[in-house]
Design a protein around this motif. Structure first.
Motif, mmCIF file in Angstrom:
data_model
loop_
_atom_site.group_PDB
_atom_site.id
_atom_site.type_symbol
_atom_site.label_atom_id
_atom_site.label_comp_id
_atom_site.label_asym_id
_atom_site.label_seq_id
_atom_site.Cartn_x
_atom_site.Cartn_y
_atom_site.Cartn_z
ATOM 1 N N ASN A 219 -112.922 43.410 24.235
ATOM 2 C CA ASN A 219 -112.548 44.562 25.055
ATOM 3 C C ASN A 219 -111.058 44.641 25.360
ATOM 4 N N VAL A 220 -110.235 44.038 24.514
ATOM 5 C CA VAL A 220 -108.786 44.167 24.637
ATOM 6 C C VAL A 220 -108.311 44.874 23.367
ATOM 7 N N ARG B 279 -109.741 38.277 22.125
ATOM 8 C CA ARG B 279 -110.431 38.598 23.380
ATOM 9 C C ARG B 279 -111.201 39.904 23.234
ATOM 10 N N GLN C 262 -101.813 43.024 27.699
ATOM 11 C CA GLN C 262 -103.110 42.367 27.805
ATOM 12 C C GLN C 262 -103.167 41.269 26.746
ATOM 13 N N ASP D 35 -105.379 53.489 20.486
ATOM 14 C CA ASP D 35 -106.267 52.363 20.210
ATOM 15 C C ASP D 35 -106.676 52.465 18.746
ATOM 16 N N LEU E 206 -104.352 39.113 23.835
ATOM 17 C CA LEU E 206 -105.263 39.133 22.696
ATOM 18 C C LEU E 206 -105.664 37.705 22.318
ATOM 19 N N ASN F 3 -101.000 42.768 23.588
ATOM 20 C CA ASN F 3 -100.944 44.119 23.047
ATOM 21 C C ASN F 3 -99.826 44.876 23.772
#
Length: 92
Positions: free
Chosen positions: A75-76, A73, A55, A85, A57, A51
């Motif tokens: 909580n990403v 994944r 982080q 978001d 994904l 992302n």
């Protein structure tokens, strides 16, 4: 959006508007382009899908599709180009 080329151009413009460098493409397919062709074959198995905050994904492009497809994944978040978001922000 004027087709995939138009959507790709909008991604380019939005990325540049917030100071991002690199290549950004729309995650779209059509009769002329399928999602598999967006990423070079040599990069599909070893480069992670990240992302905007780097982080992970997915572990690779190949892990998104096919018989061995992984789940994204937990909580990403996935972010818009302006850092929102897309799941939790009220604008979306």
């Amino acid at each position: 959006m004027r087709g995939i080329r138009g959507a790709d151009f909008l991604c380019f413009q939005q990325a540049r508007a917030v100071g991002l460098k690199g290549t950004f493409r729309a995650f779209l397919s059509s009769k002329l382009q399928d999602l598999y062709t967006i990423v070079r074959g040599s990069d599909r198995d070893h480069l992670p899908i990240l992302n905007l905050k780097d982080q992970v994904l997915f572990s690779s492009w190949s892990s998104v599709f096919g018989d061995r497809a992984d789940r994204m994944r937990e909580n990403v978040p996935i972010y818009s180009f302006d850092g929102r978001d897309i799941i939790r922000d009220s604008a979306w």
